[in-house]
Design a protein around this motif. Structure first.
Motif, PDB file in Angstrom:
ATOM      1  N   HIS A 134      53.683  22.070   7.820  1.00  0.00           N
ATOM      2  CA  HIS A 134      53.143  21.190   6.926  1.00  0.00           C
ATOM      3  C   HIS A 134      54.149  20.156   6.427  1.00  0.00           C
ATOM      4  O   HIS A 134      54.011  18.872   6.313  1.00  0.00           O
ATOM      5  CB  HIS A 134      52.629  21.799   5.672  1.00  0.00           C
ATOM      6  CG  HIS A 134      51.329  22.047   5.671  1.00  0.00           C
ATOM      7  ND1 HIS A 134      51.054  23.507   6.115  1.00  0.00           N
ATOM      8  CD2 HIS A 134      49.854  21.620   5.449  1.00  0.00           C
ATOM      9  CE1 HIS A 134      49.800  23.853   6.227  1.00  0.00           C
ATOM     10  NE2 HIS A 134      48.929  22.692   5.877  1.00  0.00           N
ATOM     11  N   ARG A 146      51.557  19.474  -0.259  1.00  0.00           N
ATOM     12  CA  ARG A 146      52.278  20.160   0.841  1.00  0.00           C
ATOM     13  C   ARG A 146      52.299  21.945   0.503  1.00  0.00           C
ATOM     14  O   ARG A 146      51.639  22.891   1.160  1.00  0.00           O
ATOM     15  CB  ARG A 146      53.418  19.880   1.276  1.00  0.00           C
ATOM     16  CG  ARG A 146      53.998  20.777   2.388  1.00  0.00           C
ATOM     17  CD  ARG A 146      55.202  20.334   3.187  1.00  0.00           C
ATOM     18  NE  ARG A 146      56.387  20.096   1.958  1.00  0.00           N
ATOM     19  CZ  ARG A 146      57.222  19.206   1.566  1.00  0.00           C
ATOM     20  NH1 ARG A 146      56.638  18.034   1.857  1.00  0.00           N
ATOM     21  NH2 ARG A 146      57.952  19.260   0.877  1.00  0.00           N
ATOM     22  N   ALA A 149      48.781  23.277   0.025  1.00  0.00           N
ATOM     23  CA  ALA A 149      48.399  23.334   1.430  1.00  0.00           C
ATOM     24  C   ALA A 149      48.888  24.998   2.073  1.00  0.00           C
ATOM     25  O   ALA A 149      48.027  25.616   2.566  1.00  0.00           O
ATOM     26  CB  ALA A 149      48.723  22.253   2.261  1.00  0.00           C
ATOM     27  N   ARG A 153      46.664  28.346   2.824  1.00  0.00           N
ATOM     28  CA  ARG A 153      46.689  28.940   4.228  1.00  0.00           C
ATOM     29  C   ARG A 153      47.145  30.437   4.241  1.00  0.00           C
ATOM     30  O   ARG A 153      46.443  31.133   4.798  1.00  0.00           O
ATOM     31  CB  ARG A 153      47.682  28.198   4.914  1.00  0.00           C
ATOM     32  CG  ARG A 153      47.528  28.467   6.682  1.00  0.00           C
ATOM     33  CD  ARG A 153      47.977  27.693   7.549  1.00  0.00           C
ATOM     34  NE  ARG A 153      47.065  26.307   7.600  1.00  0.00           N
ATOM     35  CZ  ARG A 153      47.138  25.263   8.470  1.00  0.00           C
ATOM     36  NH1 ARG A 153      48.278  25.275   9.348  1.00  0.00           N
ATOM     37  NH2 ARG A 153      46.394  24.388   8.429  1.00  0.00           N
TER      38      ARG A 153
END
Length: 294
Positions: A134, A146, A149, A153
């Motif tokens: 990322h 970021r 994210a 994940r």
């Protein structure tokens, strides 16, 4: 209740399946609306995923169609009546709808097959690997986005060690495992994580080598719930992933994955004795790549 302005993939899929059921029954939207005791614009909104419909009306349409099985209709009703809330809900407004749609699909999955030509599959990624991907990706992200994210994940990966994990079969191209990303330790730890994951009885990992008969191609993931007909193929794209769910697409990608799996090396099996690996296999290739990262 007002109409949804931005229905989720699950809601759109429910509507699309009702439309397919109506078309198999050879009913126009006007005739189907009359059968269900509603106006045609209301049925159009249902088929677009903008509003829901009762289980009784789904059964009425299924009886008129006369093709779908009881198991399929029950699964379809469940699809439409689900709340859509889960661990991913806390990321609503923080990450894109595509993130949430994917997590919701995975949460209900029973089997997942995936091919990745350039990256380790998201559900397998370590926090450090996800952070590098990322941070150095092609799309610029604010630090807060970021970080979210990466957390997202990693939370997806927790599905593999939670209750009722799906069976997952991944074919990963050697190219995805050979890039150091400028961080050899990050890649080394990621490869070791793949080997550990392969110890799980429901995880199968194969490597497609550079000298194999198939070129890189495009990454995709096929996510199947309890009823396979309600599966979805998510095809990776640099701007916006494609969600495919018609019977022809599902059959095509199942066949493609079978071809990829047949061309890939034997699965990673850390428990196999050395003498059992008389031919080139995925574990041996992973170990060779690990050696180059020392």
């Amino acid at each position: 209740m007002g109409l949804r302005s931005d229905p989720t993939y699950r809601q759109r899929r429910f509507g699309a399946e009702l439309r397919r059921m109506r078309e198999r029954a050879r009913l126009s939207s006007t005739d189907a609306a009359a059968l269900l005791g509603m106006r045609q614009p209301q049925l159009s909104s249902i088929e677009a995923g903008k509003t829901n419909v009762s289980a009784e009306r789904v059964w009425r349409l299924a009886q008129e169609e006369g093709v779908s099985t009881q198991t399929f209709v029950e699964a379809l009703i469940d699809l439409g009546q689900r709340s859509g809330r889960g661990w991913w809900s806390e990321y609503r407004g923080v990450l894109s709808a595509a993130h949430l749609d994917l997590a919701e699909l995975e949460d209900d999955s029973r089997r997942v097959v995936t091919y990745e030509p350039m990256f380790v599959p998201g559900i397998f990624q370590t926090p450090d690997y996800a952070d590098v991907i990322h941070h150095r990706g092609y799309r610029r992200m604010a630090p807060e986005e970021r970080a979210a994210a990466v957390r997202f994940r990693v939370r997806r990966g927790a599905r593999l060690t939670g209750e009722q994990p799906p069976r997952i079969h991944a074919v990963i191209h050697e190219a995805a495992l050979s890039a150091s990303l400028g961080e050899p330790k990050v890649m080394r730890d990621q490869l070791l994580h793949l080997i550990e994951l392969s110890r799980l009885p429901y995880v199968t990992i194969q490597v497609l080598p550079f000298d194999g008969p198939i070129a890189f191609g495009t990454g995709f993931v096929l996510i199947e719930p309890r009823v396979r007909e309600l599966g979805t193929v998510v095809v990776s794209h640099i701007e916006k992933s494609l969600y495919l769910d018609d019977a022809e697409a599902l059959a095509k990608y199942r066949d493609w994955f079978a071809t990829l799996s047949g061309a890939a090396l034997l699965p990673v099996d850390p428990e196999a004795p050395a003498e059992a690996r008389a031919v080139k296999d995925s574990l041996g290739l992973l170990q060779r790549i690990l050696y180059t990262l020392l």
